[in-house]
Design an enzyme around this catalytic site. Sequence first.
Site, PDB file in Angstrom:
ATOM      1  N   GLY A 167     -70.412 -73.801 -39.450  1.00  0.00           N
ATOM      2  CA  GLY A 167     -70.936 -73.010 -38.333  1.00  0.00           C
ATOM      3  C   GLY A 167     -69.804 -72.350 -37.577  1.00  0.00           C
ATOM      4  N   ALA A 168     -69.858 -72.393 -36.256  1.00  0.00           N
ATOM      5  CA  ALA A 168     -68.818 -71.765 -35.446  1.00  0.00           C
ATOM      6  C   ALA A 168     -68.645 -72.537 -34.152  1.00  0.00           C
ATOM      7  CB  ALA A 168     -69.196 -70.322 -35.149  1.00  0.00           C
ATOM      8  N   MET A 169     -67.455 -72.416 -33.543  1.00  0.00           N
ATOM      9  CA  MET A 169     -67.138 -73.214 -32.353  1.00  0.00           C
ATOM     10  C   MET A 169     -66.375 -72.394 -31.333  1.00  0.00           C
ATOM     11  SD  MET A 169     -67.393 -76.144 -30.907  1.00  0.00           S
ATOM     12  CE  MET A 169     -66.767 -76.380 -29.251  1.00  0.00           C
ATOM     13  N   GLU A 170     -66.810 -72.542 -30.055  1.00  0.00           N
ATOM     14  CA  GLU A 170     -66.342 -71.699 -28.968  1.00  0.00           C
ATOM     15  C   GLU A 170     -65.088 -72.206 -28.277  1.00  0.00           C
ATOM     16  OE1 GLU A 170     -69.122 -73.594 -29.025  1.00  0.00           O
ATOM     17  OE2 GLU A 170     -69.511 -74.545 -27.109  1.00  0.00           O
ATOM     18  N   ASN A 171     -64.106 -72.760 -28.997  1.00  0.00           N
ATOM     19  CA  ASN A 171     -62.869 -73.199 -28.351  1.00  0.00           C
ATOM     20  C   ASN A 171     -62.345 -72.085 -27.449  1.00  0.00           C
ATOM     21  OD1 ASN A 171     -62.874 -75.467 -30.263  1.00  0.00           O
ATOM     22  ND2 ASN A 171     -62.343 -73.887 -31.732  1.00  0.00           N
ATOM     23  N   GLU A 226     -76.337 -74.554 -24.918  1.00  0.00           N
ATOM     24  CA  GLU A 226     -76.727 -73.997 -26.213  1.00  0.00           C
ATOM     25  C   GLU A 226     -77.948 -73.088 -26.114  1.00  0.00           C
ATOM     26  OE1 GLU A 226     -74.812 -73.901 -28.548  1.00  0.00           O
ATOM     27  OE2 GLU A 226     -73.409 -75.447 -27.920  1.00  0.00           O
ATOM     28  N   HIS A 277     -72.805 -65.314 -29.548  1.00  0.00           N
ATOM     29  CA  HIS A 277     -73.101 -66.684 -29.092  1.00  0.00           C
ATOM     30  C   HIS A 277     -71.800 -67.396 -28.672  1.00  0.00           C
ATOM     31  CE1 HIS A 277     -75.341 -70.676 -29.678  1.00  0.00           C
ATOM     32  NE2 HIS A 277     -74.075 -71.057 -29.587  1.00  0.00           N
ATOM     33  N   GLU A 278     -70.814 -67.385 -29.559  1.00  0.00           N
ATOM     34  CA  GLU A 278     -69.570 -68.115 -29.257  1.00  0.00           C
ATOM     35  C   GLU A 278     -68.833 -67.486 -28.077  1.00  0.00           C
ATOM     36  OE1 GLU A 278     -69.547 -70.864 -30.559  1.00  0.00           O
ATOM     37  OE2 GLU A 278     -70.893 -70.454 -32.241  1.00  0.00           O
TER      38      GLU A 278
HETATM   39 ZN    ZN Z   1     -73.236 -72.865 -29.062  1.00  0.00          ZN
END
Ligand code: ZN
Length: 869
Positions: free
Chosen positions: A285-289, A343, A320-321
Amino acid sequence: MRLAGWLVSLTLVAGAPVAAQDVPQGLLPDVAAPTAYRIDLTIVPENERFSGHVEIDVDLKKAARSLFLHGRDLNMARAVARVGKRSFAATYTQVDPLGVAKLDFKTALPKGKVTLAFDYDAPFASSAAGLYRVKVADKWYAWTQFQSIDARGAFPSFDEPGHKTPFTVTLTTTPGLLALGNAPEVDTATAGALVKHSFAPTRPLPTYLVAFVVGPMAVAHGSVRPSPQRATPLPLRIVATEPNKDKLAFALENSGPIVTLLERYFGTEFPFPKLDQIASPVMGGAMENAGADIYDDSLLLLDANAPVAQQQLFGMVVAHELAHQWFGDLVTPKWWDDLWLNESFANWMGYRIGNEWRPDLDIGVDAISEGFEAMDLDALVAGRPIHQKISNDADIDAAFDQITYGKGGQVVGMIAGYMGDEKFRDGVRLHMSRHKYGNATTDQFFASLADAAHDPRVLESLRSFVDQQGVPVVTFHRANGVLTASQQRFAYFGTNAPAEQWIIPLCIRQGDARNCTLLDKPSAPVVANGTGTLVPNAGGWGYYRFDLDPADWDSLIAAAPTLPTGEALAVDDSLWASFYAGKANTAQLVALARAMARHPKTKMQLDNGTRLAGLRDRGLIGAAALPAYRKLFVDIYGPMLAKIGFDPKPGAHANDNADTVELREQLVGFVADNGHDPVLRARLAAAADARLAGDAHALDDAFLPLALAITVQDRGVPFARTLAEMALAGKAPDLREAAFRAIASSGNADVAKWYFTEFNDPRYKPRQRLFGASLFLKDADTRDAALEYMLAHFDEFSKLTGGGGIFSGRSAEMFKAQCSLAAADTVDAKLRAEGGSTLGLDRAVEGIRNCARFKDAKAGEVTAAFAGM
Ligand SMILES: [Zn+2]
């Protein structure tokens, strides 16, 4: 975070460990509050371990001889506490497998400022959980993924979202490698044979948003142009593994416009001093660091000719991120209870901003689809509300599900639509300015919205959707010239869900007249003051289902091809839901499928085909109905296929765009498989025969699985045997996977029997056998045999997949396509004994029972309806 579905289930594997009574399982005791981290890591990705020196400044609220903190699988060489010039040696012990650790001191640390210092080394993880490394084309790379509780596998920490502090980081690594963190690099210096990269202190961050990346990366440099909210360019880099160096341009060109749209929405500049958009091959998926977002390769690396679906996903996930950079990173939930807020909001923003970025891609409509998909789950009696207490670390990851994303996103959209875009946005801006670089709870967000809306009923409405599970169904009824709307909890046929009431933002439309009201009673008259068809969920944003008098349904079905996509999705969802509740009838479904096939959007044209296919999966199509049922598929989808043409040869449609290619694959399936069209089946079988005989130009890979499956279905065991032998003998290595996939998805009961009883070839490995069995489980004609086999070999398969509760968790998902009460009882008894009670199992068993009850009551009626067409 935005996870692919399968990854969510993978993250569930951490079982609750047996722990001493005094080990905190959720929040740590409120004794030590970190105020700053200094993290010095040596990361050489080709080594198996990394090492670190970490210092944490903490405020001790009282004198303490021991402290709980987090650390997982860290080999601690030394831990000390410093208070002024005094030094206190500590014993460090990990006391829980999920990463709770304890520091013990010989004498008590005094209340006040203390610095904890640690020297340690630890193994790299091999998947996206913690500090992990992956080899790509002979070179090693390292990335991090810390949400929710994996930062503790990289450094000792107080690993909770409520603690936000600056992080000052150095990364020491091999010369020539790129090293990046959340903040800009400020210095590079030689350190023996290695190079030490120093980064500026970050803005206050929680541990879960910290990120490190090290490797021989390919980098594209750019910047985001100044905006009304930001005076200077924002440095932007796209970062990926070396073999992807030519795939960075699309992300470089398109990340900036999304940042600009978000700045305009929030009314403030991007909250961090730089942005790196990083691709990893195993993220899923993806991650908003903060300032260092990490995406799966497939999400970030594409070109302008990529299929529309991939571009839509790029827009939605990147928006989204990046929306999280404000909602999540700038203002962070205090604890995981409030994860839903993070979320659900980001999900709604992802679609909304994605839609503004490329209006031509229709990204916003997918949010509505996701909301309706969540309703199918939320309508079960077993379930959970969006907002949920989380008191145990082991439960955090389970909250990243369809209820949080799909339902939560739609509820946010519904409230935003009801409040009006500007008022809702003002509430969001107020919330950001009140809590920037800090933490906030759900109640604080609600308070910001209330202050912007000047309408407390909006919050009561929001609470009614967030704090209770279930889907409302609003029934519209006309009598004596009055239209009345009544609400109750939607329930599948034969089930009893506890009664619930909502405060529903009900938006209806007649022609151009749109009318929104809050339905806060069980029943109330509503005003529809336009002319023409009643559209009960205007725009499709309402998180509710509806039911209508027959005449209103007829009118709505007739109008279906002219409805905007969101409203059309709501019609499909509500009519089919009414059917499975035991109300709408087969003739209405067929009328809707025929009408929707004339909708301008492909998505809508195909939606009812998939739903009609479900009738057979649910055992509702008896032998007498089969000819008419098949003819319906050919009637509806045959002409659509004829229009775009079909030739099974490779390259025959090389000039079509990616979307027509996808459409053709779907239509061929509907006509040949569901419609059983003899001409098309013969053509696919002939192409399959030629391909098996060695003619590589006879059949495109895209149609290979379907062509083989149809051929196995028609010719049965002798052909399955020949195909298996060819595949195992290695005569056609390119066909091996497709061959077994075709056998297992042929839907031929004799072939299933052969596979499970006679086919014992040792060249066919247990894992392949398990995968095959999981495919046989999906078809109505083979699932009983497959279930019996899976249960008989349960222990063997469980051992094969790592033992413990993992396999039983997966099995609940695999077994849920069963459709008999006996199967429900068997699955329930077996999986509850093996893996304990989980929400996933409760839902699966309830779904099986629902299917069985409906089939027993309605198969005759549905069969008769088709037979009479
Ligand atoms: Zn999210």
